[in-house]
Design an enzyme around this catalytic site. Structure first.
Site, PDB file in Angstrom:
ATOM      1  N   CYS A 159      46.043  37.050  36.622  1.00 20.15           N
ATOM      2  CA  CYS A 159      46.544  36.387  37.310  1.00 20.15           C
ATOM      3  C   CYS A 159      48.123  36.830  36.449  1.00 20.15           C
ATOM      4  O   CYS A 159      49.402  36.592  37.541  1.00 20.15           O
ATOM      5  CB  CYS A 159      46.569  34.705  37.028  1.00 20.15           C
ATOM      6  SG  CYS A 159      45.447  34.367  38.708  1.00 20.15           S
ATOM      7  N   PHE A 210      40.431  31.442  45.727  1.00 22.26           N
ATOM      8  CA  PHE A 210      41.757  33.176  45.361  1.00 22.26           C
ATOM      9  C   PHE A 210      41.923  33.508  47.051  1.00 22.26           C
ATOM     10  O   PHE A 210      40.329  33.188  47.516  1.00 22.26           O
ATOM     11  CB  PHE A 210      40.538  33.641  45.006  1.00 22.26           C
ATOM     12  CG  PHE A 210      40.495  33.384  43.144  1.00 22.26           C
ATOM     13  CD1 PHE A 210      41.689  33.541  42.224  1.00 22.26           C
ATOM     14  CD2 PHE A 210      39.254  32.362  42.557  1.00 22.26           C
ATOM     15  CE1 PHE A 210      42.225  33.669  41.227  1.00 22.26           C
ATOM     16  CE2 PHE A 210      40.189  32.076  41.302  1.00 22.26           C
ATOM     17  CZ  PHE A 210      40.938  32.545  40.510  1.00 22.26           C
ATOM     18  N   HIS A 300      53.707  31.640  39.454  1.00 18.98           N
ATOM     19  CA  HIS A 300      52.781  32.417  40.119  1.00 18.98           C
ATOM     20  C   HIS A 300      51.906  30.664  40.347  1.00 18.98           C
ATOM     21  O   HIS A 300      51.593  30.135  38.968  1.00 18.98           O
ATOM     22  CB  HIS A 300      51.676  33.112  38.721  1.00 18.98           C
ATOM     23  CG  HIS A 300      50.215  33.530  39.682  1.00 18.98           C
ATOM     24  ND1 HIS A 300      50.184  34.314  40.493  1.00 18.98           N
ATOM     25  CD2 HIS A 300      49.359  32.613  39.107  1.00 18.98           C
ATOM     26  CE1 HIS A 300      48.788  34.079  40.831  1.00 18.98           C
ATOM     27  NE2 HIS A 300      47.738  33.844  39.738  1.00 18.98           N
TER      28      HIS A 300
END
Length: 386
Positions: A159, A210, A300
């Site tokens: 990530c 995801f 993020h």
């Protein structure tokens, strides 16, 4: 895409264009559970209930995935426990990530507005493929980049890969005057797709969270007036890893693909260390912890728990993480790509405020991501479109 109302500092790297691309398969979160259990021939009611609950708590609404019924018909072993399938997975992944990276890069270069021959360097990021030569070469060939293009490849950074790529591209741009760096990220979950198993409850988190896709950014210093429109200035970048946290995000490439274990402690560890990390960047412009709400936050979205804890710890106003929450809802956690989607939403929000003649005073902000290590990646940035 408008921008460039504020002038970039001489010699500092700027973001000159953003682009994204996705596979064709769109998954609505409300239909994911039934589809996943049908495709993997699993009928465990407890696991189904757990995944249903997780799908709601992730706040994800839609995601794009490479996986399809056609792929599972061709490779039924992907849905079978314990079979060696890394060769098959890489056959699918290597091709898929290249295609998505090409499309995202083409979109980005079009928005940048200069010919592709202007690209001098390529930084390629992925945790979803493995081959020699790497995806950087296949992307360069697919785009028609010059054989003299300088290439850098960042593999298996998870990530934090997107912001790590920005950090590397910034260094290249600032140390090579006149250069234009294409950063491309591309990810697919097929590398880790597995049937549900009561012995691996953490797999369900991945299934609920995801997504797949690609992102691209053109970075360069000293934008050419009237031709290039800088969106953000990348002022200062830092990286920090937390000792003795290697097992918190644990990923291994096995005969069955990549196996991930995410510890429940992850959100707490990020929360405990976020103030000190952000403080190092904020002090550069004379900001302190009292100034969190004077900045923009491009974070993020690893998951809602991380965003919630960060918001609470820093006492952020709800709209500060709006772009991150929106990216999570629309695309899921698409690993290294997601920071590109967050930045795009921030640009969109700037344009909207400008059209409505609203003032957006957040000139300075932070671009943040957290990955295996545990590694913190951070960039102090200026919004040039305010």
């Amino acid at each position: 895409m408008q921008g460039g109302l504020k002038k970039a500092s001489p010699g500092k790297a700027t973001i000159l264009g953003l682009g994204k691309a996705f596979p064709h398969q769109l998954v609505m979160q409300e239909f994911l559970v039934d589809g996943y259990f049908k495709n993997t021939n699993c009928d465990d009611p407890d696991l189904k209930q757990k995944l249903t609950r997780l799908c709601k708590t992730t706040t994800v609404k839609t995601r794009y995935v490479v996986m399809s019924e056609e792929i599972l018909k061709k490779y039924p072993e992907l849905a079978t426990e314990g079979l060696p399938t890394v060769t098959q997975r890489l056959d699918i992944c290597n091709k898929a990530v290249t295609q998505m990276a090409i499309e995202a890069s083409q979109s980005c270069i079009k928005k940048w507005g200069r010919p592709i021959s202007g690209i001098t360097h390529l930084v390629y990021v992925s945790s979803s493929e493995a081959r020699l030569p790497g995806g950087d070469l296949y992307l360069a060939r697919g785009l028609g980049l010059s054989p003299e293009t300088h290439r850098v490849m960042l593999y298996f950074m998870g990530c934090s890969g997107g912001v790590a790529g920005l950090r590397v591209a910034k260094d290249i741009a600032e140390n090579n005057p006149g250069s234009r760096v294409l950063l491309a990220t591309s990810e697919t979950t097929i590398i880790g797709f597995r049937p549900p198993n009561p012995d691996r409850p953490y797999d369900l988190v991945g299934a609920a969270l995801f997504g797949d896709g690609a992102g691209a950014i053109v970075i360069g210093s000293d934008p050419i007036p009237s031709i290039e429109r800088p969106l953000f200035e990348l002022h200062t970048s830092i990286q920090h890893f937390l000792p003795d946290t290697e097992k918190i995000i644990d990923g291994r490439l096995t005969e069955e693909g990549i196996n991930f274990k995410l510890s429940r402690e992850l959100p707490q560890i990020i929360e405990d260390n976020i103030e000190g990390f952000c403080g190092k960047l904020m002090e550069i412009v004379g900001y302190s912890e009292k100034d969190y709400n004077k900045m923009f936050w491009a974070v993020h979205p690893g998951g809602p728990a991380i965003l919630n804890r960060l918001e609470k710890r820093l006492d952020l106003e709800p709209e500060k993480l709006g772009a991150s929450r929106r990216a999570l809802a629309d695309y899921g956690n698409a690993s290294s790509n997601t920071i590109v989607y967050v930045l795009e939403y921030m640009v969109e929000e700037n344009l909207k405020m400008k059209k409505e003649n609203q003032e957006n005073s957040d000139e300075w902000g932070l671009i943040l991501a957290f990955g295996p290590g545990i590694t913190f990646e951070g960039i102090l940035a200026r919004n040039l479109a305010v």
